[in-house]
Structure formats: structure tokens, C-alpha cells
Design a protein around this motif. Structure first.
Motif, PDB file in Angstrom:
ATOM      1  N   GLU A  86       0.829  -1.206   0.000  1.00  0.00           N
ATOM      2  CA  GLU A  86       0.000   0.000   0.000  1.00  0.00           C
ATOM      3  C   GLU A  86       0.870   1.264   0.000  1.00  0.00           C
ATOM      4  O   GLU A  86       0.554   2.250  -0.678  1.00  0.00           O
ATOM      5  CB  GLU A  86      -0.932  -0.006   1.206  1.00  0.00           C
ATOM      6  N   VAL A  87       1.984   1.227   0.742  1.00  0.00           N
ATOM      7  CA  VAL A  87       2.902   2.372   0.750  1.00  0.00           C
ATOM      8  C   VAL A  87       3.494   2.590  -0.635  1.00  0.00           C
ATOM      9  O   VAL A  87       3.608   3.721  -1.113  1.00  0.00           O
ATOM     10  CB  VAL A  87       4.027   2.168   1.791  1.00  0.00           C
ATOM     11  N   SER A  88       3.861   1.485  -1.302  1.00  0.00           N
ATOM     12  CA  SER A  88       4.433   1.612  -2.652  1.00  0.00           C
ATOM     13  C   SER A  88       3.437   2.244  -3.614  1.00  0.00           C
ATOM     14  O   SER A  88       3.818   3.038  -4.492  1.00  0.00           O
ATOM     15  CB  SER A  88       4.882   0.246  -3.175  1.00  0.00           C
ATOM     16  N   GLN A  89       2.148   1.917  -3.440  1.00  0.00           N
ATOM     17  CA  GLN A  89       1.118   2.513  -4.288  1.00  0.00           C
ATOM     18  C   GLN A  89       0.914   3.993  -3.965  1.00  0.00           C
ATOM     19  O   GLN A  89       0.764   4.825  -4.863  1.00  0.00           O
ATOM     20  CB  GLN A  89      -0.193   1.746  -4.132  1.00  0.00           C
ATOM     21  N   LEU A  90       0.959   4.340  -2.675  1.00  0.00           N
ATOM     22  CA  LEU A  90       0.781   5.734  -2.272  1.00  0.00           C
ATOM     23  C   LEU A  90       1.923   6.617  -2.767  1.00  0.00           C
ATOM     24  O   LEU A  90       1.705   7.748  -3.227  1.00  0.00           O
ATOM     25  CB  LEU A  90       0.691   5.830  -0.746  1.00  0.00           C
ATOM     26  N   LEU A  91       3.149   6.087  -2.697  1.00  0.00           N
ATOM     27  CA  LEU A  91       4.317   6.865  -3.109  1.00  0.00           C
ATOM     28  C   LEU A  91       4.667   6.681  -4.579  1.00  0.00           C
ATOM     29  O   LEU A  91       5.556   7.349  -5.101  1.00  0.00           O
ATOM     30  CB  LEU A  91       5.527   6.486  -2.246  1.00  0.00           C
ATOM     31  N   ARG A  92       3.972   5.710  -5.232  1.00  0.00           N
ATOM     32  CA  ARG A  92       4.189   5.413  -6.652  1.00  0.00           C
ATOM     33  C   ARG A  92       5.638   4.994  -6.923  1.00  0.00           C
ATOM     34  O   ARG A  92       6.300   5.479  -7.835  1.00  0.00           O
ATOM     35  CB  ARG A  92       3.796   6.602  -7.535  1.00  0.00           C
ATOM     36  N   VAL A  93       6.102   4.096  -6.074  1.00  0.00           N
ATOM     37  CA  VAL A  93       7.428   3.505  -6.239  1.00  0.00           C
ATOM     38  C   VAL A  93       7.290   1.997  -6.050  1.00  0.00           C
ATOM     39  O   VAL A  93       6.237   1.504  -5.648  1.00  0.00           O
ATOM     40  CB  VAL A  93       8.437   4.072  -5.212  1.00  0.00           C
ATOM     41  N   SER A  94       8.362   1.263  -6.323  1.00  0.00           N
ATOM     42  CA  SER A  94       8.317  -0.187  -6.163  1.00  0.00           C
ATOM     43  C   SER A  94       8.379  -0.562  -4.679  1.00  0.00           C
ATOM     44  O   SER A  94       8.824   0.232  -3.833  1.00  0.00           O
ATOM     45  CB  SER A  94       9.488  -0.847  -6.894  1.00  0.00           C
ATOM     46  N   LYS A  95       7.969  -1.796  -4.370  1.00  0.00           N
ATOM     47  CA  LYS A  95       8.048  -2.279  -2.993  1.00  0.00           C
ATOM     48  C   LYS A  95       9.492  -2.333  -2.516  1.00  0.00           C
ATOM     49  O   LYS A  95       9.779  -2.053  -1.343  1.00  0.00           O
ATOM     50  CB  LYS A  95       7.397  -3.667  -2.872  1.00  0.00           C
TER      51      LYS A  95
END
Length: 306
Positions: free
Chosen positions: A11-20
Motif C-alpha cells: 500500500e505504501v508503494s502505491q501511495l508513493l508510486r514507487v516499487s516495494k
């Protein structure tokens, strides 16, 4: 007002638009605080907002504020340990309890863990990668991927790998050749996992095309889920390790005793010594002995030192 919401790494990766993996790297560097809930990492909403605010153009850098008089820096370093076996969860806890390192866990398969190390995103990784050409475990793969990075390869445990079949083995499966029977449906592991590589190498030896197997593209992401699918009748066979059979009601056809090794880059000498001491410690090995299916005869042995 503070928001007490928390998010998974995905979810953090989606919020920041970066990879896991980028998120794990931020956590590893101490840029983004995180904490464990069971086997899952969580990040609080407020910490995400603080990270975003701190990294806005022109924002004051508060990552290393000046120390108060008499204040000393906390002498801990954060490391990421990648792999899926419970022995690594135990290793992580022992490292935190007995060394100056704090740990984060990443639950990737062997090859993906190794690639994460190559990209500088992991500090300790576990591998069980069978090389069909040499008959060796792990060293050929690690030498090819970490070609310019000196490393230590240390055995953690040995485990029996083989074929899960339904109780009573109704389809009379006794070897890899039997997977090509017309009426057999299998379930597979994800690309990059040690079990998937073992399967592919064994099929190659037998001259069996992987895509000719019914269910080869049915993917699950753990030994436990593969064994459970066989036990529940969703599949007839799957590849995995023996110790899962104590938790799932399946029979097991042994294929090979596999080396489950740890890889640590030599550049971090303090970490190498900490892992060596932990793996060889009586306390850690006593705990491992409580689990079915682990052979500790090579535990702590240096398999390769580049």
C-alpha cells in the motif's frame, strides 16, 4: 490532527508510486519508520506524511538534527533479511536480541532475494538453488549474480525436498517421471523460488517439457500453500520441503537433501561475524532442533568464501 492509520508495504508503494523494493530500501536507510505486526511490515500514515514533507524541495533536512549536549547516537544498524523459512524468523529475533543490529524481514524466494542483494536492497539472503549441470546447490548461481561482490556462503540447515502427494498416494507417484501422467494435475511455485528451480532442473534431466504438465502454470507462493492445495484436492502433486508435512495432511516422496544457505556480502565484516556467531550459538541451534526436518550437521559451515 494525527491519523492513526497504517499501511502495508504494498500500500505504501502505491501511495508513493514507487516499487516495494524502494520502500524496503527507505526503511532500511531509516528514512521511513516501520514496525512488524506478525510477519507483515506496517508504516503509519503520519510517518508517510512526515517523509513526504521532509523531502519536498526546499524543506529543511531534519533527518540528522544536531545532538543535545551529552546526547549519544544509538549504536544500532538496521538490516534486511530475505527468505521464507521460519528458521530466518528465528535468526532475525536472535540477531536483534544479541547484537547491535535491528532487523526487517522480506519474504522473497531464493533468486529474487539474490537479485535484491545485487541491487543493494538486502543484507542477508537465504538460497536453495539447485544447479542441474554441476549437481551443486547455490554456489554456481551466487557466483554468477554477485560476480563483482565478494560474499560469504554459510550453511544454515539442510532440508529434504521432494513431492507432495495426497494421503495414500492414490496416483502411485514415485518419481519426477510420474508427473507427466495424463491424469495428474500439479500446482507450482513462483518463478525465482528454489522449489520452482528444482522442479525445472529435474524435468530437464528427465527430458520432460514443463508446459506439457497439467497445472504447471498454477502458481502458489509458499511450501505450505502448495501442500495445502494437494491435501485439499485442488491438485494431485506439488514440490516442496518435508517439514511442512507435519502441518498439512499429505504424503511426501523425497527427491534430494537440499542446502539452505545464507549469503552475506563481505563488505560488512561486523554483520558477517554477527551472523556466524548467531548460527553457531547453542541457543539458536537448540531452538532449530525443536522443528521437524532440519539437518544441522553443516550449520555454520562456510561453504564458499569469495
Amino acid at each position: 490532527m494525527s491519523d492513526n492509520s497504517s499501511y502495508t508495504i504494498e500500500e505504501v508503494s502505491q501511495l508513493l508510486r514507487v516499487s516495494k523494493l524502494t520502500v524496503y530500501d527507505l526503511i532500511k536507510k531509516g528514512d521511513l519508520p516501520a514496525y512488524r505486526v506478525g510477519r507483515q511490515m506496517r508504516v503509519d500514515h503520519d510517518d508517510i506524511e512526515k517523509y513526504k514533507s521532509k523531502n519536498k524541495t526546499g524543506a529543511r533536512n531534519e533527518r540528522n538534527p544536531p545532538k543535545e549536549q551529552g546526547q549519544t547516537a544509538r549504536q544500532t544498524s538496521q538490516i534486511i533479511i530475505s527468505g521464507q523459512d521460519i528458521a530466518l524468523d528465528m535468526l532475525s529475533k536472535h540477531v536483534e536480541n544479541h547484537t547491535s543490529f535491528s532487523t526487517l524481514r522480506l519474504y522473497n524466494g531464493s533468486l529474487n532475494s539474490l537479485m535484491s542483494m545485487y541491487n543493494g536492497e538486502c543484507d542477508v539472503v537465504s538460497v536453495h538453488l539447485y544447479d542441474g549441470e554441476t549437481g551443486e546447490y547455490n554456489t554456481p548461481y551466487v557466483k554468477r549474480i554477485l560476480v563483482s561482490q565478494p560474499f560469504i556462503q554459510m550453511n544454515l540447515v539442510q532440508r529434504q525436498a521432494g513431492i507432495y502427494v495426497q494421503k495414500g498416494n492414490p496416483h502411485q507417484i514415485n518419481s519426477m517421471k510420474d508427473l507427466s501422467k495424463v491424469n495428474i494435475k500439479m500446482v507450482n511455485r513462483e518463478i525465482g523460488s528454489g522449489a520452482r528451480i528444482l522442479l525445472d532442473e529435474q524435468l530437464k534431466k528427465q527430458g520432460i517439457r514443463p508446459q506439457s504438465l497439467n497445472g504447471y502454470d498454477n502458481i502458489l507462493t509458499s511450501h505450505y500453500s502448495v501442500a495445502s492445495a494437494v491435501a485439499g484436492g485442488q491438485a494431485d502433486v506439488g514440490i516442496g520441503i518435508e517439514n511442512v508435512t507435519k502441518m498439512v495432511n499429505v504424503d511426501f516422496i523425497p527427491l534430494i537433501m537440499e542446502q539452505y544457505d545464507l549469503i552475506i556480502l563481505k563488505e560488512n565484516e561486523k554483520l558477517v561475524e554477527a551472523i556466524k556467531e548467531t548460527v553457531k550459538s547453542k541457543e539458536y541451534q537448540t531452538q532449530l532442533k525443536q522443528f521437524y526436518g532440519y539437518d544441522l550437521s553443516l550449520s555454520g559451515k562456510i561453504i564458499f568464501d569469495s
